[in-house]
Design a protein around this motif. Structure first.
Motif, PDB file in Angstrom:
ATOM      1  N   GLY A  23       0.819  -1.211   0.000  1.00 22.69           N
ATOM      2  CA  GLY A  23       0.000   0.000   0.000  1.00 22.69           C
ATOM      3  C   GLY A  23       0.850   1.257   0.000  1.00 22.69           C
ATOM      4  N   ILE A  24       1.965   1.231   0.729  1.00 27.48           N
ATOM      5  CA  ILE A  24       2.867   2.391   0.752  1.00 27.48           C
ATOM      6  C   ILE A  24       3.412   2.662  -0.641  1.00 27.48           C
ATOM      7  CG2 ILE A  24       5.148   3.182   1.544  1.00 27.48           C
ATOM      8  CD1 ILE A  24       4.487   1.932   4.275  1.00 27.48           C
ATOM      9  N   LEU A  78       2.521   5.987  -2.646  1.00 27.79           N
ATOM     10  CA  LEU A  78       3.611   6.827  -3.132  1.00 27.79           C
ATOM     11  C   LEU A  78       3.437   7.127  -4.616  1.00 27.79           C
ATOM     12  CD1 LEU A  78       6.502   8.046  -2.648  1.00 27.79           C
ATOM     13  CD2 LEU A  78       7.357   5.815  -3.349  1.00 27.79           C
ATOM     14  N   SER A  79       3.174   6.103  -5.398  1.00 27.54           N
ATOM     15  CA  SER A  79       2.983   6.265  -6.836  1.00 27.54           C
ATOM     16  C   SER A  79       1.781   7.155  -7.136  1.00 27.54           C
ATOM     17  CB  SER A  79       2.814   4.888  -7.481  1.00 27.54           C
ATOM     18  OG  SER A  79       2.533   5.008  -8.843  1.00 27.54           O
ATOM     19  N   GLU A 104      14.790  10.584  -1.917  1.00 28.54           N
ATOM     20  CA  GLU A 104      15.222   9.403  -1.159  1.00 28.54           C
ATOM     21  C   GLU A 104      15.028   9.596   0.335  1.00 28.54           C
ATOM     22  OE1 GLU A 104      18.795   7.303  -1.968  1.00 28.54           O
ATOM     23  OE2 GLU A 104      18.711   7.799  -4.104  1.00 28.54           O
ATOM     24  N   GLU A 105      15.235  10.813   0.825  1.00 30.39           N
ATOM     25  CA  GLU A 105      15.076  11.059   2.262  1.00 30.39           C
ATOM     26  C   GLU A 105      13.626  10.907   2.710  1.00 30.39           C
ATOM     27  OE1 GLU A 105      14.636  15.815   2.923  1.00 30.39           O
ATOM     28  OE2 GLU A 105      16.611  15.104   2.322  1.00 30.39           O
ATOM     29  N   ASP A 106      12.690  11.031   1.775  1.00 36.57           N
ATOM     30  CA  ASP A 106      11.273  10.865   2.101  1.00 36.57           C
ATOM     31  C   ASP A 106      10.820   9.405   2.029  1.00 36.57           C
ATOM     32  OD1 ASP A 106      10.552  13.628   2.507  1.00 36.57           O
ATOM     33  OD2 ASP A 106      10.854  13.876   0.352  1.00 36.57           O
ATOM     34  N   LEU A 107      11.651   8.555   1.477  1.00 45.70           N
ATOM     35  CA  LEU A 107      11.265   7.159   1.283  1.00 45.70           C
ATOM     36  C   LEU A 107      11.636   6.307   2.497  1.00 45.70           C
ATOM     37  CD1 LEU A 107      12.234   6.697  -2.465  1.00 45.70           C
ATOM     38  CD2 LEU A 107      10.024   7.333  -1.478  1.00 45.70           C
ATOM     39  N   MET A 108      11.092   6.731   3.638  1.00 42.89           N
ATOM     40  CA  MET A 108      11.300   6.002   4.885  1.00 42.89           C
ATOM     41  C   MET A 108       9.932   5.688   5.477  1.00 42.89           C
ATOM     42  SD  MET A 108      14.412   8.210   6.562  1.00 42.89           S
ATOM     43  CE  MET A 108      13.326   9.566   6.900  1.00 42.89           C
ATOM     44  N   LEU A 109       9.870   4.633   6.266  1.00 41.06           N
ATOM     45  CA  LEU A 109       8.594   4.278   6.887  1.00 41.06           C
ATOM     46  C   LEU A 109       8.025   5.416   7.715  1.00 41.06           C
ATOM     47  CD1 LEU A 109       8.935   0.556   8.042  1.00 41.06           C
ATOM     48  CD2 LEU A 109       7.442   1.500   6.274  1.00 41.06           C
ATOM     49  N   THR A 123       7.894   8.502   7.114  1.00 43.28           N
ATOM     50  CA  THR A 123       7.142   9.429   6.274  1.00 43.28           C
ATOM     51  C   THR A 123       5.687   8.988   6.145  1.00 43.28           C
ATOM     52  OG1 THR A 123       9.143   9.937   5.024  1.00 43.28           O
ATOM     53  CG2 THR A 123       7.045  10.510   3.978  1.00 43.28           C
ATOM     54  N   PHE A 124       5.464   7.680   6.225  1.00 52.23           N
ATOM     55  CA  PHE A 124       4.131   7.127   6.048  1.00 52.23           C
ATOM     56  C   PHE A 124       3.504   6.695   7.370  1.00 52.23           C
ATOM     57  CE2 PHE A 124       6.406   6.871   2.137  1.00 52.23           C
ATOM     58  CZ  PHE A 124       5.480   7.275   1.197  1.00 52.23           C
ATOM     59  N   ALA A 125       3.999   7.254   8.470  1.00 43.57           N
ATOM     60  CA  ALA A 125       3.476   6.900   9.798  1.00 43.57           C
ATOM     61  C   ALA A 125       2.074   7.461  10.019  1.00 43.57           C
ATOM     62  CB  ALA A 125       4.412   7.399  10.884  1.00 43.57           C
ATOM     63  N   ASN A 126       1.863   8.697   9.566  1.00 46.78           N
ATOM     64  CA  ASN A 126       0.561   9.338   9.746  1.00 46.78           C
ATOM     65  C   ASN A 126       0.377  10.413   8.672  1.00 46.78           C
ATOM     66  OD1 ASN A 126       1.612  11.928  10.788  1.00 46.78           O
ATOM     67  ND2 ASN A 126       2.167  10.745  12.594  1.00 46.78           N
ATOM     68  N   PRO A 127      -0.851  10.874   8.474  1.00 48.41           N
ATOM     69  CA  PRO A 127      -1.105  11.868   7.429  1.00 48.41           C
ATOM     70  C   PRO A 127      -0.355  13.180   7.622  1.00 48.41           C
ATOM     71  CG  PRO A 127      -3.160  10.865   8.120  1.00 48.41           C
ATOM     72  CD  PRO A 127      -2.100  10.406   9.082  1.00 48.41           C
TER      73      PRO A 127
END
Length: 84
Positions: A40-41, A45-46, A58-63, A65-69
Motif C-alpha cells: 500500500g505504501i 507513493l505512486s 530518497e530522504e522521504d522514502l522512509m517508513l 514518512t508514512f506513519a501518519n497523514p
C-alpha cells in the motif's frame, strides 16, 4: 491541525481499509494501524507522485514518512514548494 486538500484525504482514505468512512482522519491517525501495508505504501507513493506531479526524494522514502497523514502531508508540501 494540518489543513490538507480534499484530494489528499481522498487518496489516503482509499489506502486505509480499516478506517470507517465516518471516522475523522487527523494528522496523527496511525496509517499502518488502519491497514496501510508495505504494498500500500508503494501504491500510495505512486498515486501521490502522479496526482501532485512530483517525485519523492530518497530522504522521504522512509517508513516514518508514512506513519501518519501529518508527516506525509508535510513531506508532500515541502516537495511541492520546492518544485513550484
Amino acid at each position: 491541525m494540518t489543513n490538507w486538500d480534499s484530494k489528499f484525504e481522498q487518496i489516503i482514505r482509499s489506502y486505509l481499509p480499516f478506517l470507517p468512512p465516518e471516522e475523522k482522519l487527523d494528522e496523527e491517525t496511525p496509517l499502518r494501524e488502519y491497514g496501510l501495508d508495505s504494498l500500500g505504501i508503494v501504491e500510495l507513493l505512486s498515486t501521490l507522485e502522479s496526482e501532485y506531479n512530483l517525485r519523492f526524494s530518497e530522504e522521504d522514502l522512509m517508513l516514518e514518512t508514512f506513519a501518519n497523514p501529518g508527516v506525509l502531508w508535510r513531506s508532500l508540501t515541502r516537495l511541492l514548494s520546492a518544485t513550484g
